[in-house]
Design an enzyme around this catalytic site. Structure first.
Site, PDB file in Angstrom:
ATOM      1  N   ASP A 257       0.647  -0.969   0.291  1.00 33.40           N
ATOM      2  CA  ASP A 257      -0.312  -0.057  -0.083  1.00 33.40           C
ATOM      3  C   ASP A 257       0.751   1.438  -0.062  1.00 33.40           C
ATOM      4  O   ASP A 257       2.149   1.249   0.630  1.00 33.40           O
ATOM      5  CB  ASP A 257      -0.992   0.429   1.170  1.00 33.40           C
ATOM      6  N   GLY A 258       0.791   2.368  -0.565  1.00 38.03           N
ATOM      7  CA  GLY A 258       0.780   3.947  -0.398  1.00 38.03           C
ATOM      8  C   GLY A 258       1.546   4.323  -1.508  1.00 38.03           C
ATOM      9  O   GLY A 258       2.442   4.933  -2.122  1.00 38.03           O
ATOM     10  N   ASN A 259       1.082   3.534  -2.753  1.00 35.18           N
ATOM     11  CA  ASN A 259       1.970   3.977  -4.142  1.00 35.18           C
ATOM     12  C   ASN A 259       1.523   5.214  -4.369  1.00 35.18           C
ATOM     13  O   ASN A 259       2.695   5.731  -4.711  1.00 35.18           O
ATOM     14  CB  ASN A 259       2.033   2.666  -5.329  1.00 35.18           C
TER      15      ASN A 259
ATOM     16  N   TRP B 245       2.722   7.398  -2.739  1.00 33.58           N
ATOM     17  CA  TRP B 245       4.470   8.171  -3.110  1.00 33.58           C
ATOM     18  C   TRP B 245       4.589   9.310  -3.481  1.00 33.58           C
ATOM     19  O   TRP B 245       5.664   9.632  -3.741  1.00 33.58           O
ATOM     20  CB  TRP B 245       4.883   6.696  -3.216  1.00 33.58           C
TER      21      TRP B 245
ATOM     22  N   THR C 234     -10.539  -7.294  -5.711  1.00 38.42           N
ATOM     23  CA  THR C 234     -11.634  -7.336  -6.429  1.00 38.42           C
ATOM     24  C   THR C 234     -12.311  -5.719  -6.647  1.00 38.42           C
ATOM     25  O   THR C 234     -13.437  -5.306  -7.459  1.00 38.42           O
ATOM     26  CB  THR C 234     -12.891  -8.036  -5.774  1.00 38.42           C
TER      27      THR C 234
ATOM     28  N   ASN D 124     -10.672  -2.824  -6.220  1.00 42.40           N
ATOM     29  CA  ASN D 124     -10.158  -1.975  -7.066  1.00 42.40           C
ATOM     30  C   ASN D 124     -10.516  -1.341  -8.704  1.00 42.40           C
ATOM     31  O   ASN D 124     -10.092  -0.777  -9.469  1.00 42.40           O
ATOM     32  CB  ASN D 124      -8.276  -2.511  -7.507  1.00 42.40           C
TER      33      ASN D 124
ATOM     34  N   ARG E  89     -10.937   2.040  -9.487  1.00 43.51           N
ATOM     35  CA  ARG E  89     -10.134   2.848  -9.699  1.00 43.51           C
ATOM     36  C   ARG E  89     -11.062   3.604 -10.997  1.00 43.51           C
ATOM     37  O   ARG E  89     -11.510   3.477 -11.619  1.00 43.51           O
ATOM     38  CB  ARG E  89      -8.944   2.638  -9.342  1.00 43.51           C
TER      39      ARG E  89
ATOM     40  N   GLU F 106       1.553 -13.220  12.099  1.00 46.62           N
ATOM     41  CA  GLU F 106       1.955 -12.278  12.659  1.00 46.62           C
ATOM     42  C   GLU F 106       1.852 -11.163  12.279  1.00 46.62           C
ATOM     43  O   GLU F 106       2.058 -11.226  10.496  1.00 46.62           O
ATOM     44  CB  GLU F 106       3.108 -12.621  13.344  1.00 46.62           C
TER      45      GLU F 106
HETATM   46  C1  FPP Z   1      -1.374  -0.361  -3.755  1.00 49.49           C
HETATM   47  O1  FPP Z   1      -1.151   1.556  -3.532  1.00 49.49           O
HETATM   48  C2  FPP Z   1      -1.120  -0.981  -5.245  1.00 49.49           C
HETATM   49  C3  FPP Z   1      -1.651  -1.483  -5.473  1.00 49.49           C
HETATM   50  C4  FPP Z   1      -3.367  -1.272  -5.767  1.00 49.49           C
HETATM   51  C5  FPP Z   1      -1.238  -1.982  -7.109  1.00 49.49           C
HETATM   52  C6  FPP Z   1      -0.230  -2.544  -6.787  1.00 49.49           C
HETATM   53  C7  FPP Z   1       0.737  -3.052  -7.614  1.00 49.49           C
HETATM   54  C8  FPP Z   1       1.816  -3.562  -7.513  1.00 49.49           C
HETATM   55  C9  FPP Z   1       2.598  -3.024  -6.769  1.00 49.49           C
HETATM   56  C10 FPP Z   1       2.847  -3.652  -8.904  1.00 49.49           C
HETATM   57  C11 FPP Z   1       3.084  -5.238  -8.998  1.00 49.49           C
HETATM   58  C12 FPP Z   1       3.239  -5.873 -10.436  1.00 49.49           C
HETATM   59  C13 FPP Z   1       3.241  -7.835 -10.556  1.00 49.49           C
HETATM   60  C14 FPP Z   1       3.854  -7.351 -11.997  1.00 49.49           C
HETATM   61  C15 FPP Z   1       2.921  -7.997 -10.087  1.00 49.49           C
HETATM   62  P1  FPP Z   1      -2.568   2.540  -3.734  1.00 49.49           P
HETATM   63  O2  FPP Z   1      -2.783   2.424  -5.058  1.00 49.49           O
HETATM   64  O3  FPP Z   1      -3.656   2.253  -3.258  1.00 49.49           O
HETATM   65  O4  FPP Z   1      -1.943   3.959  -3.100  1.00 49.49           O
HETATM   66  P2  FPP Z   1      -2.362   4.596  -2.007  1.00 49.49           P
HETATM   67  O5  FPP Z   1      -3.126   4.324  -0.942  1.00 49.49           O
HETATM   68  O6  FPP Z   1      -0.689   5.368  -1.258  1.00 49.49           O
HETATM   69  O7  FPP Z   1      -3.479   5.789  -2.773  1.00 49.49           O
END
Ligand code: FPP
Length: 264
Positions: free
Chosen positions: A39-41, A44, A85, A87, A90, A226
């Protein structure tokens, strides 16, 4: 993963250089299976004034880093929550970007995964994914099925409740066909109908970005895991973050509903 699991050392040709387990971790008490809610992309990216999708791109690097570390440190399985499911709700652009990203990354990394003996599987309702991605997933699973290294499970269009309903329906179908006696349905029979059949339950769940929720992830399988929640945003998750999570895990007394062996 290409240039991924194997960090090449020019003096040793293409032989992978393993990253040593930090000295303050006990190699005999590592979790066999680690699950991560990445979480947190978005946050970031926002902190850097970048579009959210840049956070997902950087998230892929964090996932590759984590897989490589888990593999090097002798952790048997890593299960990552890539797309739930929920997501699909978005913005369309973000969903399309994520689907294209999964496809691109998988195509690019497959050869490296094979070489590094990673066994990859995708858990979730895969029929709803774009056809090209479904085909790549099928090919990646088949090509790595006999690999003997780390099990890398990617939960994609995955929901814990949906997985439980699917398992119940599969058992009900067997009963309806006269192949299964309802009295024979026990925990093992139920677990055998989950996507994770044959995989041990996660010992440790790591969730990044500070949220203290399970978010419909592995509802059955996390029964005794855990939990480690860190404020680190997923794209920043690195060796130090994983070490802290493992130290936290090694400090826990796991009782599985029993009592502490030293309590009266
Ligand atoms: C949550 O952060 C992240 C996701 C929903 C996507 C995660 C996917 C990847 C890291 C790519 C993985 C790649 C492969 C090939 C498996 P968010 O968008 O909810 O962040 P936020 O809470 O800060 O908005």
């Amino acid at each position: 993963m290409s240039r991924a699991l194997a960090t090449s050392d020019p003096s040793q040709g293409s032989r992978p250089v393993l990253q040593a387990l930090p000295a303050d971790l006990d190699p005999t008490r590592l979790p066999a299976h680690v699950a991560v809610i990445m979480d947190g992309n978005g946050r970031w990216a926002r902190r850097r004034n970048l579009p959210r999708v840049m956070g997902h791109r950087e998230g892929v690097e964090a996932l590759k880093r984590t897989l490589r570390l888990c593999s090097d440190w002798g952790i048997g399985a890593l299960t990552a929550y890539a797309f739930s499911t929920e997501n699909w709700s978005r913005p369309g652009e973000e969903v399309s970007f994520l689907m294209a990203l999964f496809e691109r990354v998988l195509a690019r990394e497959l050869e490296g995964l094979e070489r590094e003996q990673v066994r990859i599987r995708f858990f979730g309702d895969l029929q709803q994914l774009p056809t090209g991605l479904q085909e790549l997933i099928a090919s990646a699973e088949a090509r790595t099925a006999n690999n003997v290294g780390i099990h890398f499970n990617v939960c994609t269009n995955y929901g814990g409740r949906r997985e439980l309903v699917r398992a119940a329906r599969r058992l009900a179908d067997q009963v309806a066909r006269g192949e299964l006696d309802p009295a024979a349905i026990d925990e093992a029979a139920f677990a055998a109908e989950l996507h994770t059949a044959g995989e041990s339950d996660p010992d440790l769940l790591i969730r990044t970005s500070g949220e203290q929720r399970i978010s419909n992830f592995l509802l059955w399988q996390l029964a005794y895991a855990e939990l480690h929640v860190t404020d680190v945003l997923w794209p920043d998750f690195d060796a130090q973050s994983l070490t802290l999570a493992l130290q936290d895990y090694q400090g826990r007394q796991r009782r599985f509903g029993g009592v502490d062996p030293v309590s009266p």
